[in-house]
Scaffold this motif. Structure first.
Motif, mmCIF file in Angstrom:
data_model
loop_
_atom_site.group_PDB
_atom_site.id
_atom_site.type_symbol
_atom_site.label_atom_id
_atom_site.label_comp_id
_atom_site.label_asym_id
_atom_site.label_seq_id
_atom_site.Cartn_x
_atom_site.Cartn_y
_atom_site.Cartn_z
ATOM 1 N N GLN A 173 0.834 -1.193 0.000
ATOM 2 C CA GLN A 173 0.000 0.000 0.000
ATOM 3 C C GLN A 173 0.874 1.250 0.000
ATOM 4 O O GLN A 173 0.662 2.197 0.745
ATOM 5 C CB GLN A 173 -0.954 0.015 1.202
ATOM 6 C CG GLN A 173 -1.935 -1.144 1.173
ATOM 7 C CD GLN A 173 -2.868 -1.128 2.370
ATOM 8 O OE1 GLN A 173 -2.715 -0.316 3.269
ATOM 9 N NE2 GLN A 173 -3.845 -2.025 2.361
ATOM 10 N N THR A 228 3.552 -6.723 6.833
ATOM 11 C CA THR A 228 2.756 -7.499 7.785
ATOM 12 C C THR A 228 1.357 -7.665 7.200
ATOM 13 O O THR A 228 0.664 -6.680 6.941
ATOM 14 C CB THR A 228 2.694 -6.800 9.153
ATOM 15 O OG1 THR A 228 4.015 -6.575 9.624
ATOM 16 C CG2 THR A 228 1.940 -7.651 10.152
ATOM 17 N N THR A 229 0.968 -8.897 6.968
ATOM 18 C CA THR A 229 -0.332 -9.171 6.340
ATOM 19 C C THR A 229 -1.451 -9.025 7.371
ATOM 20 O O THR A 229 -1.202 -8.861 8.581
ATOM 21 C CB THR A 229 -0.343 -10.581 5.754
ATOM 22 O OG1 THR A 229 -0.168 -11.531 6.800
ATOM 23 C CG2 THR A 229 0.795 -10.752 4.745
ATOM 24 N N GLU A 230 -2.690 -9.093 6.878
ATOM 25 C CA GLU A 230 -3.846 -8.964 7.767
ATOM 26 C C GLU A 230 -3.907 -10.100 8.775
ATOM 27 O O GLU A 230 -4.415 -9.936 9.880
ATOM 28 C CB GLU A 230 -5.122 -8.919 6.931
ATOM 29 C CG GLU A 230 -5.236 -7.669 6.060
ATOM 30 C CD GLU A 230 -6.512 -7.686 5.236
ATOM 31 O OE1 GLU A 230 -7.259 -8.692 5.334
ATOM 32 O OE2 GLU A 230 -6.764 -6.704 4.509
ATOM 33 N N SER A 231 -3.357 -11.245 8.403
ATOM 34 C CA SER A 231 -3.355 -12.379 9.330
ATOM 35 C C SER A 231 -2.252 -12.291 10.368
ATOM 36 O O SER A 231 -2.139 -13.149 11.240
ATOM 37 C CB SER A 231 -3.213 -13.691 8.544
ATOM 38 O OG SER A 231 -1.999 -13.692 7.824
ATOM 39 N N ASP A 239 -4.914 -11.284 -2.032
ATOM 40 C CA ASP A 239 -5.079 -12.184 -0.887
ATOM 41 C C ASP A 239 -4.669 -13.603 -1.265
ATOM 42 O O ASP A 239 -4.026 -14.312 -0.471
ATOM 43 C CB ASP A 239 -6.526 -12.158 -0.402
ATOM 44 C CG ASP A 239 -6.906 -10.796 0.153
ATOM 45 O OD1 ASP A 239 -5.961 -10.056 0.535
ATOM 46 O OD2 ASP A 239 -8.101 -10.460 0.192
#
Length: 843
Positions: free
Chosen positions: A365, A386-389, A495
């Protein structure tokens, strides 16, 4: 007549001052002398009375008739006052002289007393030393005799009774009696009567005849023996005292030799070898001379000679190599219980303009593309996401341009997973194939991201089919390579891509030990104006902390600061974390390995060894092995035109890519030669080198400083700035093409056949010709063909139609031709007419 009789000596009353003066002579003799000081008589005239003077009658103040002419009362009074003042001054000076003389006499008396006291003290100390030496000598004799008696008793048969000790004591008494015999004084008394110089030498404090100490050894006593010459150290005095004690105890005992393990490198100085053996340098030099080697302590000897000397001195040899300094780098295998999970390192690779950086921007982003010149990546970027998970991923973004082959190879070597980005509307391209080969060579698993799927002409199936040609079998076709259809523009399928990366990382079970000394790979390096040399390092093992001392390639340093991918300062970086490292002493090469060591000395030693080895390799590579090769190289260089250039870039990777691209420009006639390349701003030194070589300076994302610009303007050195590698390569290729010799192309414009040959005066032989094809021109070149064999090539001397000189004759007409400096022409020969055209060539 004496003063005791109450009478005084005869003299003038008040006419002199008497006093006693004490005179000093040698050997302490003194004498009192009576000294009289005669006083001058001062005559003060009284008013009204005449007083005689030495010069006759003197004027009287009250009687003007008896004064000298012209002397008034005031003048006479002034003269009398001056005379009185002079007399008073003389009296004061005399008193001062007497006081000074008295003070000097007192000082002489004090010094004389001190000298006498010192002499008396030295005599007393001398006598005490003599007595102590005599007692020591007697004690030694008694101990020696007792030892001889004990040895004799031990050697006698056991049955024989032990001899009494009385005779020994009696002999000792006899020896004492001999010294004290009535025939003369004792030996100590005779010694006391020796000369003064000998007494002074023996009277040194704390020394005896045998050199032993008297009492406790102090620093002053140790230094006292060196007055007037070289002073002995405290250690030397202690060694001498120990030798004297050993001698008193029955002879000096030989010390047991200490055998040492001596490390012998490939070359070592004589002084260093002696130091490692703990031997004297003079002994080592002597041993070398005995072996026929004349060497001083500062000269270097080889390992074989050093080994011979070490064995002669009885030590053990340990041969070591210069490369052993590398052993300081910790290479300990990690235990299984120390390993912890680490984030995966993902490298994004692919062809230029297939959307690698845009895809990474969509994941992060962020907007990195806007910061790159020309919209193409020209540096290796290292980022953490760092991913959403909650999973942490380390990404490396590599350039796709053909010039950046080494950058892509470097990215594949330090990575765990390769994401191959292929545009759905462009399919597999040359750099895509190259990226596949890099991933296979590094044995790294691959994930194919089919980008630009949002475009109308996108064809993901064609991408999968094209990959089969390069032995990449995707899952949809029964293989094991995952494919994900994505769009960086619309964030389609991101994703799914992150999920595929997480799945692949889970299969790999990536682990590292964060508690050991850090090691990592240099992804990129640059010379920053404000911060100095900066290296982008991907930590692979351990934890890199601020203050760590490290060595990286031929450079070393101490971590001054760590900066993460967001520009924030951090105190440490664990495994799989990319950071910028500040604190290097020079700019390392991209691809070098960073290792943390214990001390600065180790880091400096390793870096110096690597730099020395690199210089030797470069010298060996540049040197011709034989004279024939040297001659062949010189001959080949004569036929090749060179375009010399200097390259300065912002980062090491870009400089490497430019140099590699320059090496590919050229052919057998011309080539580009990079005289020097480096990172950082263009300096005055670069301008000086460019001027000496007649080369332009190429700046890639860097600028020249003020002094360099001024120097370049004065000396006429061209500086060209670039920010896109396409433009740089095109311009250099065009400049190199200018060095190519133009291509000469021949255009045949006509043929003529000779019908008859005529002899013309002042001209020679003239051929009567018929133009059978094309046109014959006066300015063109001609060849004479006989039976289709060229027998002459030259130019026309004349071209005539009837009797007129013409410029050209067209086909079907007759004409007369004469060759320049050639007359061997015959009927039936064919004349070939042609023109030459120069065509510029390009690389």
């Amino acid at each position: 007549m004496s003063d005791n009789d109450g009478k005084k000596t005869l003299g003038l009353r008040g006419g002199s001052n008497s006093g006693n003066v004490k005179q000093s002579f040698s050997h302490g003799r003194t004498k009192n002398v009576v000294v009289e000081t005669k006083r001058k008589r001062v005559v003060v005239p009284k008013p009204g009375a005449a007083k005689p003077t030495t010069g006759g009658a003197s004027p009287v103040a009250g009687d003007p008739s008896k004064r000298p002419a012209g002397i008034t009362d005031a003048e006479l009074e002034r003269r009398m006052k001056a005379l009185a003042l002079a007399k008073a001054r003389e009296a004061e000076e005399a008193a001062q002289r007497e006081a000074d003389e008295k003070a000097r006499e007192e000082e002489r008396d004090r010094r004389r007393a001190e000298a006498e006291a010192k002499e008396r003290e030295e005599r007393e100390r001398e006598e005490a030393l003599k007595a102590r030496e005599e007692e020591e000598r007697k004690r030694k004799e008694a101990e020696e005799k007792a030892r001889v008696a004990e040895a004799a008793a031990a050697a006698a048969p056991k049955a024989a009774p032990a001899k009494p000790a009385a005779p020994v004591a009696r002999k000792a008494n006899d020896a004492d009696t001999e010294d004290r015999g009535a025939s003369g004084p004792r030996k100590v008394d005779r010694d006391r009567d020796a000369g003064r110089a000998e007494r002074v030498v023996k009277a040194k404090p704390g020394r005896g005849d045998d050199g032993r100490r008297a009492g406790k050894l102090t620093l002053n006593d140790a230094l006292a023996g060196g007055e007037g010459g070289r002073q002995r150290s405290m250690a030397a005095m202690k060694r001498k005292q120990e030798r004297a004690r050993q001698k008193a105890m029955g002879g000096q005992q030989e010390r047991e030799k200490i055998v040492r393990d001596v490390q012998v490198p490939e070359a070592i100085t004589v002084a260093e070898l002696a130091n490692r053996m703990a031997e004297r340098v003079a002994d080592v030099v002597k041993s070398l001379m005995q072996n026929g080697i004349m060497a001083t302590q500062n000269q270097t000897i080889d390992a074989d000679t050093a080994e011979l000397i070490v064995e002669e001195f009885g030590h053990r040899v340990q041969r070591v190599s210069d490369a052993d300094v590398e052993q300081a780098i910790d290479q300990v295998e990690d235990k299984a219980e120390d390993l912890q999970s680490r984030p995966p390192v993902i490298t994004i690779m692919g062809h230029v303009d297939h959307g690698k950086t845009s895809l990474l921007d969509a994941i992060r982003q962020a907007n990195v593309v806007s910061g790159e010149a020309g919209g193409i990546t020209q540096h290796i970027g290292a980022y953490q996401v760092t991913t959403e998970s909650g999973a942490v991923l380390s990404f490396l973004d590599t350039p796709g341009h053909a010039a950046f082959t080494s950058m892509r190879a470097r990215g594949a070597q330090v990575t765990d997973i390769v994401v191959l980005v292929v545009a759905a509307d462009d399919a597999v391209m040359p750099q895509t194939v190259e990226a596949i080969n890099h991933a296979k060579a590094a044995k790294v698993p691959m994930i194919v991201a089919i980008n630009k799927c949002d475009k109308p002409d996108a064809n993901p199936q064609k991408v999968r089919t094209d990959l089969l040609q390069h032995e990449v079998v995707v899952e949809e076709m029964g293989g094991d390579v995952q494919t994900v259809e994505v769009s960086a523009k619309t964030r389609l399928g991101l994703d799914n891509l992150l999920e595929a990366i997480a799945l692949q990382a889970e299969i790999l079970e990536l682990k590292a030990n964060p508690d050991r000394s850090a090691s990592g790979a240099v992804i990129e390096a640059q010379l920053d104006v404000g911060r100095g040399p900066v290296a982008t390092v991907l930590v692979q093992n351990g934890t890199l902390k601020r203050g760590d001392i490290f060595v990286v390639g031929e450079q070393w340093g101490k971590v001054r600061a760590l900066i993460n991918d967001k520009g924030d300062r951090v105190d440490e970086a664990g495994p799989s974390v990319p950071v910028e490292v500040l604190g290097l002493n020079g700019t390392p090469e991209a691809g070098d390995v960073l290792n943390v060591v214990d001390t600065e000395a180790q880091a400096r030693e390793i870096a110096d060894y690597r730099a020395h080895s690199a210089r030797e390799k470069r010298a060996a590579a540049g040197a011709a092995t034989t004279l024939d090769q040297l001659m062949a190289k010189a001959k080949a260089d004569q036929n090749v035109s060179e375009l010399p250039i200097l390259v300065k870039a912002d980062v090491q990777g870009s400089a490497e890519a430019i140099v590699q691209a320059m090496e590919k420009i050229g052919n057998d006639e011309v080539r580009v030669r990079v005289l020097h390349y480096g990172v950082g701003a263009i300096t005055e030194t670069d301008i000086g080198l460019a001027e000496a070589s007649g080369a332009p300076v190429i700046g890639f994302n860097v600028r020249a400083n003020a002094s360099a610009r001024n120097t370049a303007n004065q000396k006429g050195v061209e500086i060209r700035y670039y920010s896109v590698i396409y433009d740089l390569v095109d311009d250099i290729k065009a400049a190199a093409s200018g060095l190519l010799s133009a291509e000469i192309r021949e255009n045949f414009i006509g043929y003529a056949s000779i019908k008859e040959v005529f002899k013309v005066s002042n001209v020679g032989k003239v051929a009567g010709c018929l133009v059978t094809e094309g046109v014959a021109r006066r300015s063109a070149g001609v060849r004479l063909l006989r039976d289709n064999v060229v027998i002459h090539e030259g130019t026309l001397k004349t071209l005539k139609r009837f009797k007129d000189e013409v410029k050209e004759v067209i086909s079907g007409q007759e004409c007369g031709m004469a060759f320049e400096n050639y007359d061997d022409i015959r009927p039936g020969d064919v004349i070939e007419i042609f023109e030459r055209e120069e065509i510029e060539r390009s690389l």
